[in-house]
Scaffold this motif. Sequence first.
Motif, PDB file in Angstrom:
ATOM      1  N   PRO A  84      21.565  27.095  -0.898  1.00 18.82           N
ATOM      2  CA  PRO A  84      20.434  27.523  -1.727  1.00 18.82           C
ATOM      3  C   PRO A  84      20.440  29.020  -2.019  1.00 18.82           C
ATOM      4  O   PRO A  84      20.808  29.833  -1.163  1.00 18.82           O
ATOM      5  N   ASP A  85      20.051  29.345  -3.237  1.00 17.81           N
ATOM      6  CA  ASP A  85      19.896  30.742  -3.631  1.00 17.81           C
ATOM      7  C   ASP A  85      18.644  31.287  -2.954  1.00 17.81           C
ATOM      8  O   ASP A  85      17.548  30.751  -3.148  1.00 17.81           O
ATOM      9  N   ARG A  86      18.790  32.347  -2.179  1.00 22.50           N
ATOM     10  CA  ARG A  86      17.643  32.942  -1.483  1.00 22.50           C
ATOM     11  C   ARG A  86      16.884  33.925  -2.348  1.00 22.50           C
ATOM     12  O   ARG A  86      15.882  34.492  -1.929  1.00 22.50           O
ATOM     13  N   GLY A  87      17.351  34.123  -3.568  1.00 19.35           N
ATOM     14  CA  GLY A  87      16.647  35.010  -4.476  1.00 19.35           C
ATOM     15  C   GLY A  87      15.715  34.216  -5.377  1.00 19.35           C
ATOM     16  O   GLY A  87      15.068  33.271  -4.949  1.00 19.35           O
ATOM     17  N   VAL A  88      15.691  34.575  -6.653  1.00 19.14           N
ATOM     18  CA  VAL A  88      14.832  33.918  -7.629  1.00 19.14           C
ATOM     19  C   VAL A  88      15.587  32.775  -8.288  1.00 19.14           C
ATOM     20  O   VAL A  88      16.722  32.938  -8.723  1.00 19.14           O
ATOM     21  N   THR A  89      14.966  31.611  -8.350  1.00 19.87           N
ATOM     22  CA  THR A  89      15.564  30.448  -9.005  1.00 19.87           C
ATOM     23  C   THR A  89      14.951  30.269 -10.386  1.00 19.87           C
ATOM     24  O   THR A  89      13.732  30.356 -10.546  1.00 19.87           O
ATOM     25  N   TRP A  90      15.775  30.046 -11.372  1.00 14.74           N
ATOM     26  CA  TRP A  90      15.295  29.834 -12.741  1.00 14.74           C
ATOM     27  C   TRP A  90      14.350  28.643 -12.765  1.00 14.74           C
ATOM     28  O   TRP A  90      14.634  27.590 -12.184  1.00 14.74           O
ATOM     29  N   ALA A  91      13.228  28.810 -13.450  1.00 15.27           N
ATOM     30  CA  ALA A  91      12.196  27.774 -13.467  1.00 15.27           C
ATOM     31  C   ALA A  91      12.718  26.431 -13.985  1.00 15.27           C
ATOM     32  O   ALA A  91      12.282  25.372 -13.527  1.00 15.27           O
ATOM     33  N   LEU A  92      13.647  26.461 -14.930  1.00 13.79           N
ATOM     34  CA  LEU A  92      14.166  25.218 -15.495  1.00 13.79           C
ATOM     35  C   LEU A  92      15.234  24.578 -14.617  1.00 13.79           C
ATOM     36  O   LEU A  92      15.771  23.521 -14.953  1.00 13.79           O
ATOM     37  N   ASP A  93      15.539  25.215 -13.487  1.00 20.45           N
ATOM     38  CA  ASP A  93      16.576  24.692 -12.614  1.00 20.45           C
ATOM     39  C   ASP A  93      16.019  24.130 -11.310  1.00 20.45           C
ATOM     40  O   ASP A  93      16.774  23.822 -10.396  1.00 20.45           O
ATOM     41  N   HIS A  94      14.711  23.974 -11.245  1.00 19.69           N
ATOM     42  CA  HIS A  94      14.096  23.419 -10.038  1.00 19.69           C
ATOM     43  C   HIS A  94      14.300  21.902  -9.969  1.00 19.69           C
ATOM     44  O   HIS A  94      14.269  21.203 -10.978  1.00 19.69           O
TER      45      HIS A  94
END
Length: 232
Positions: A193-203
Motif C-alpha cells: 500500500p501507498d503510505r502517502g496520498v491515494t488518488w480518489a478514483l483509485d480507491h
Amino acid sequence: MTMLGFDADDTLWHNERFFTLTQARFAELMGDFAGRDHLEDRLLAAERRNIGRYGFGVKGFTLSMIETAIEVSEARVSATVIAELLEAGREMLAHPIELLPHVETTITTLAASYKLVLITKGDLLDQERKLAQSGLGPCFQAVEVVSEKTPEIYTRIFDRHGMGARQGIMVGNSMKSDILPMLEAGGRAIHIPDRGVTWALDHAETPASHPRLLTLESMENLAEALHKFALE
C-alpha cells in the motif's frame, strides 16, 4: 522462471504527490472563483469524465484542470491562469524520479531469479522517461504501458511473457488496478500500500482475506516473502 509483474507509479517511485501539489496550485490559482473543496470536487468529476478520452497521466490531468477552470469561472478565467496550468503540467512531466525505499536493491536482486515485466498505465512517453531516469530499465525484460488494467489485460500480458496469469505474480500499490484484476485473472498478487496520498478514483476495498493475496509494508522484505509466497 516465475514472471513478476510490477506496477510503476507509487510502487517503484513517487508519483501521486506531484499531482497533489499541482492540485493545490490549481486551487490557489482559481481561488477567486470557488473554494478549494468545490474545486477539488469539480476537478475530480472532470478527471472521471475524461479518463475514457484522455487516458491516465499528466496530460489528461492538465486538460481536466483547464476544462474545470473554464467551467467553474464560466469562461472568465484569464489566459495567464491557463498558461500557468499548462506550465504546471510541463513541470510534472519533467520532475525528477525519486525511487521509493528499498526499491533499487530489491528489483536488482529479483532480476537475477525472476522474469520482471513492468505493467503500468499512463502516457507512453512519460512512462518511458521515468523508467529511463529510474535506472531500473535493464532489470525488466519487457514493458507494457496499457490504457487500463483489467483481468483480460493481465491474462494477455502473462500469457505473452510468462506461463499465464495463474503462474505469475503481480506487485503493486493499487488495490483497484494492480491487485483485484490480477486475482480475478486467477493469479497471485502482492499489495504494498501507498503510505502517502491515494488518488480518489483509485480507491477500492481490500478483501478481508484471500489465499492468493499477500500484503507487505514495503519493498524491504519482498524478496524473502516472494520466495515463500511463490512456493505455496
